[in-house]
Each structure stands twice: as structure tokens, then as C-alpha cells.
Write an enzyme that holds these catalytic residues in place. Structure first.
Site, PDB file in Angstrom:
ATOM      1  N   SER A   1     -13.190  37.212   8.608  1.00 44.65           N
ATOM      2  CA  SER A   1     -14.481  37.903   8.658  1.00 44.65           C
ATOM      3  C   SER A   1     -15.482  37.028   9.396  1.00 44.65           C
ATOM      4  O   SER A   1     -15.386  35.789   9.373  1.00 44.65           O
ATOM      5  CB  SER A   1     -14.996  38.175   7.244  1.00 44.65           C
TER       6      SER A   1
ATOM      7  N   TYR B   1     -17.488  35.062  -1.218  1.00 42.03           N
ATOM      8  CA  TYR B   1     -16.745  35.773  -0.178  1.00 42.03           C
ATOM      9  C   TYR B   1     -16.706  34.973   1.125  1.00 42.03           C
ATOM     10  O   TYR B   1     -15.638  34.785   1.722  1.00 42.03           O
ATOM     11  CB  TYR B   1     -17.399  37.138   0.059  1.00 42.03           C
TER      12      TYR B   1
END
Length: 271
Positions: free
Chosen positions: A140, A153
Site C-alpha cells: 500500500s 496498518y
């Protein structure tokens, strides 16, 4: 000749489902892995209708640290695995000061520990069988760009990038390639972390115009799994519309001519 077999985690929804459907449409046998039994069954049925190819469904809780290796072994038992796509991830937005050890550990387990041990399990089986599968991890842009509520995250995705590179270094001698893609913001149907329209609009500002292209992302994964990428390993490829390169949304931060421009013009007049 047998068809190639891919395992895609997180196949019940979001990017995992898109990738699973793309591979099925391109002639791969696909085993989809997810914790959401009903949604995985529905996704498998819809993919079969769309592509004419059934996908196998394995209901697995990747929050259990030992489950990833078990899923790989079960999938391998049906057919040797040629490609593994670690797309499963969770992103329950939690403010920094409210984040506890349980939530932190769960996110790390699903997002980085399970992909690592799924890759390891596949490598062990492949080496014993004399095969050279390829692995693609879905990282990501958050790995390089923190945001509020995403400390767990973002950390997990940064760790996944390093796990990709570490795996590539140690498995390369055996012909096993491990790469990652780094998506920008893609709107996914997440009950754990629904987003507002305002949030989506802010993160959707990219260099290239238009909405995020999940088809391009899936095609990049397919390329990395293919023999066409046989000289690529340890790479992290952005699929983000250029957002990782910078932004073209800011105004010019000066008015009129700069001191450098004035000095340059004066020099030209003197010459």
C-alpha cells in the site's frame, strides 16, 4: 497441458476478488481464501458466471498465525501452486492513543505475518517438488505515507514491503520470485473501515485523471506472476495513478517573478 493454479487471499471482496476474477478470466485455476464464508461463496459463484470458470473456496482465518501455511498445504493438495497473491488485509481505523496491543497484533498477523508464512510454506512445497512459483504481495502507499488512525496498518504494510524484499533475496537462488504492488486508494466495501465521501475524495486525487483502475492493478499482478516478469523480483510496483510521485493539486507557491528569474533576465540583457 494443465492450467496454472493461483491462490488469492482476501478473494471474497475488494482487490482480492478483482484479482481472482481477472486470473480466472485469463485461464488460471484459482483458489480463493477468505474468512468471510458467505461472501466468498457468493464471489466464487459470481466469478464462475462471469468467466465460465469455477474457483475453489477455502474459508480461513488469517488472524490465526498458523492458518496461512495450512491454507497453502490444502490448496497444494488439489494442484501444485504456480502463483500466490497475498491480498488479504484489514484496516480498522483506530486513533493512535486508543490503539491497544490486541488490535495491533491482529493487524500485523493478518497483514504481514500470514503473507510471510504463506510464502514460506509455498516455497517449501515448491522446492520439494522442483517447481518455481511466483508470489505477489499487495502492499500500500500507506507503507510510505502515514495517516491518522492507520499507525498499525501503515506499519504492517511497510513491514510487508520488507518481507517481500527479504523473501526475494533468500528465494531467488531457487528461482522463486517475490514482488509487491503498491496500490493507491481504492474504494472497497469494508465493514471494518467504511470511509466518508470527503475522505475518499481527498485520497483519490492522483496525477492521472479519473477513478482508480482496479483492472490495471489486476493486470499488473498477472504480469508479475507470468513468465514475462521472469527477471523481476524484490520489486515494489506502484499502481496508484501517480500519487506516489507527488501531487499536481497544489498552487504555485510564489507570485510574480522570482529572484532567480530576475537575475537571469538581467544577465541576458547584459550579454
Amino acid at each position: 497441458m494443465s492450467r496454472p493454479h493461483a491462490v488469492v487471499t482476501g478473494a471474497a471482496s475488494g482487490l482480492g476478488r478483482t484479482i481472482a476474477e481477472d486470473l480466472a478470466a485469463q485461464g488460471w485455476d484459482v483458489t480463493g481464501v477468505d474468512i468471510q464464508a458467505d461472501r466468498l461463496t457468493q464471489a466464487a459463484a459470481e466469478i464462475a458466471r462471469a468467466t465460465g470458470r469455477a474457483i475453489r473456496a477455502l474459508v480461513v482465518d488469517l488472524g490465526d498465525v498458523g492458518a496461512a501455511a495450512g491454507a497453502i498445504a490444502e490448496a497444494w493438495a488439489t494442484a501444485p501452486i504456480d502463483g500466490l497473491v497475498n491480498a488479504a488485509a484489514i484496516y480498522p481505523a483506530i486513533p493512535y492513543l486508543e490503539l491497544d496491543a490486541k488490535a495491533w497484533t491482529h493487524v500485523q498477523t493478518v497483514n504481514v505475518t500470514s503473507p510471510f508464512f504463506a510464502t514460506q510454506a509455498l516455497a517449501r512445497l515448491a522446492l520439494a517438488a522442483g517447481r518455481t512459483p511466483a508470489v505477489v504481495n499487495v502492499a500500500s502507499g500507506a507503507a510510505r505515507r502515514a495517516r491518522p488512525g492507520a499507525s498499525h496498518y501503515s506499519t504492517s504494510k511497510a513491514a510487508l514491503v520488507m518481507a517481500t524484499q527479504a523473501s526475494a533475496i533468500e528465494l531467488g537462488a531457487h528461482g522463486i520470485r517475490v514482488n509487491a504492488i503498491s496500490p493507491g486508494f481504492f474504494a472497497v466495501d469494508s465493514a471494518a473501515n467504511p470511509v466518508t465521501a470527503e475522505y475518499e475524495a481527498l485520497l483519490s486525487e492522483t496525477v492521472l485523471p479519473g477513478p482508480a483502475d482496479a483492472g490495471s492493478l489486476a493486470a499488473t499482478v498477472r504480469f508479475l506472476l507470468s513468465d514475462a516478469a521472469r527477471w523481476i523480483t524484490g520489486a515494489v510496483i506502484p499502481v496508484d495513478g501517480g500519487s506516489g510521485a507527488g501531487t499536481n493539486r497544489l498552487p504555485l507557491h510564489w507570485t510574480g517573478t522570482t529572484a532567480w528569474q530576475r537575475a537571469s533576465a538581467a544577465e541576458e540583457e547584459r550579454s
